[in-house]
Scaffold this motif. Structure first.
Motif, PDB file in Angstrom:
ATOM      1  N   GLU A   1       0.831  -1.207   0.000  1.00 31.86           N
ATOM      2  CA  GLU A   1       0.000   0.000   0.000  1.00 31.86           C
ATOM      3  C   GLU A   1       0.864   1.254   0.000  1.00 31.86           C
ATOM      4  O   GLU A   1       0.545   2.236  -0.683  1.00 31.86           O
ATOM      5  CB  GLU A   1      -0.930  -0.016   1.212  1.00 31.86           C
ATOM      6  N   ASP A  34       0.837   4.111  -2.929  1.00 37.67           N
ATOM      7  CA  ASP A  34       0.599   5.517  -2.608  1.00 37.67           C
ATOM      8  C   ASP A  34       1.746   6.403  -3.090  1.00 37.67           C
ATOM      9  O   ASP A  34       1.523   7.542  -3.530  1.00 37.67           O
ATOM     10  CB  ASP A  34       0.391   5.688  -1.104  1.00 37.67           C
ATOM     11  N   ALA A  59       1.297   6.853  -6.803  1.00 35.46           N
ATOM     12  CA  ALA A  59       0.236   7.828  -7.066  1.00 35.46           C
ATOM     13  C   ALA A  59       0.731   9.252  -6.814  1.00 35.46           C
ATOM     14  O   ALA A  59       0.399  10.181  -7.563  1.00 35.46           O
ATOM     15  CB  ALA A  59      -0.978   7.527  -6.196  1.00 35.46           C
ATOM     16  N   GLU A  60       1.540   9.425  -5.786  1.00 33.55           N
ATOM     17  CA  GLU A  60       2.044  10.752  -5.442  1.00 33.55           C
ATOM     18  C   GLU A  60       3.040  11.265  -6.480  1.00 33.55           C
ATOM     19  O   GLU A  60       2.998  12.433  -6.873  1.00 33.55           O
ATOM     20  CB  GLU A  60       2.716  10.703  -4.069  1.00 33.55           C
ATOM     21  N   ARG A 102      -5.764   2.521  -5.783  1.00 36.95           N
ATOM     22  CA  ARG A 102      -5.000   3.544  -5.067  1.00 36.95           C
ATOM     23  C   ARG A 102      -4.221   4.447  -6.023  1.00 36.95           C
ATOM     24  O   ARG A 102      -3.601   5.426  -5.577  1.00 36.95           O
ATOM     25  CB  ARG A 102      -4.033   2.878  -4.074  1.00 36.95           C
TER      26      ARG A 102
END
Length: 338
Positions: free
Chosen positions: A88, A92, A95-96, A198
């Protein structure tokens, strides 16, 4: 979307602080580990995987890093830590750093050749890397492409049915009791509906190993995912609005020539699809980025709520729309009737 920086040769100053940057990269992953020694082992192992060692496995990494080999090997192989939490964090971060609403999730499988009998899931099966059947492990992978970069979001080891039903082999290789037999497409769908959510994305894409099972396309459709999946040209399809069955290739070939428009992006080696790529969709396709390295042909006027298709070579790709109607057998994991 911002234009990509021009490629250039790597220079010494580009890597002068690479060790510190690696420590900063690893820190979010360390924070989800409970014990301090686990955090140290993680840092040592990640750095060790990047060292110029002949074999980057537990013992050589431990020797080079000045730590004891057995605890490091235990951390990697049998240590109890939250694998899901680490994944996870990775999703993340992706995605950032590179997230975009126009990103693409990529489904793919890959085989790793093995010679012994004790690696989990090893058996004689199709190995895509070798292009033939061989003794190997097979993994299902979910990658993310956006803004000119690609990163791995998730991965699952495929456990063949023979392995899943063999209690002795499972116990010997410490396969968790909750791990059951899953087909490749089932693992793929789980990843898309899991960590795939995500990262922002507009499409899910894959080859014909994912386009053949109707249940996977149903699952993506029900999850609200737009997708482009290859299917064989001989696959049977029909429009939801009515009409008889036909082959996917026959359906694509029946569309009028005036229904298509070509879009070509800039790139050093743009590829051409022959025959031209074709789709029939119930939605307006997104514009092609200026720096896209691909060529695309989308229909302008011929729009149905039938199974959207994109024909290339001998196959056809499914795009989200209402999908082809298949028999119950297909929903059990088999391909659409051919």
């Amino acid at each position: 979307m911002a234009k990509q920086a021009a490629l250039r040769e790597l220079e010494a100053e580009d890597i002068e602080d690479i060790r510190q940057r690696l420590k900063e990269f690893v820190r979010p992953f360390q924070e989800v580990l409970v014990r301090e020694e686990q955090r140290r082992h993680l840092a040592a192992y990640v750095e060790g995987r990047l060292l110029p060692l002949q074999r980057r496995t537990g013992e050589p990494i431990a020797t080079q890093s000045g730590v004891k080999a057995r605890p490091l090997q235990h951390f990697v192989g049998q240590g109890k830590w939250a694998d899901e939490a680490v994944r996870e964090v990775m999703a993340d971060l992706i995605a950032e750093k590179m997230g975009s609403r126009r990103g693409v999730l990529i489904l793919d499988a890959s085989g790793i050749q093995k010679y012994g009998d004790d690696s989990v899931g090893v058996q004689r099966q199709w190995c895509g890397r070798l292009g033939k059947e061989e003794r190997c492990q097979v993994g299902e992978f979910l990658a993310y492409a956006s803004q000119g970069s690609v990163a791995l979001v998730d991965a699952r080891l495929y456990l063949p049915k023979g392995w899943a039903e063999d209690a002795q082999r499972r116990d010997k290789c410490q396969v968790p009791a909750e791990v059951e037999f899953r087909t490749g497409w089932q693992l793929a769908l789980e990843m898309v509906k899991g960590l795939g959510q995500r990262v922002p994305h507009a499409w899910v894409v894959g080859d014909d190993s994912y386009g053949r099972p109707c249940a996977l396309r149903d699952g993506l459709h029900e999850a609200g995912e737009r997708y482009v999946l290859e299917v064989p040209g001989k696959a049977k399809v029909r429009r939801v609005r009515g009409g008889g069955w036909t082959t996917a290739k026959g359906w694509a070939d029946s569309l009028p020539a005036g229904a298509w428009a070509a879009y070509s992006g800039d790139g050093e080696h743009p590829f051409q699809l022959k025959p031209p790529t074709r789709c029939a969709t119930s939605f307006t396709p997104p514009p092609v980025p200026e720096n896209s390295r691909s060529s695309r042909t989308w229909p302008q006027e011929h729009r149905t709520r039938g199974c959207a298709r994109e024909a290339t070579r001998a196959g056809v790709h499914c795009v989200r729309g209402a999908h082809s109607t298949c028999s119950g057998d297909a929903h059990a994991g088999r391909a659409c009737p051919a």
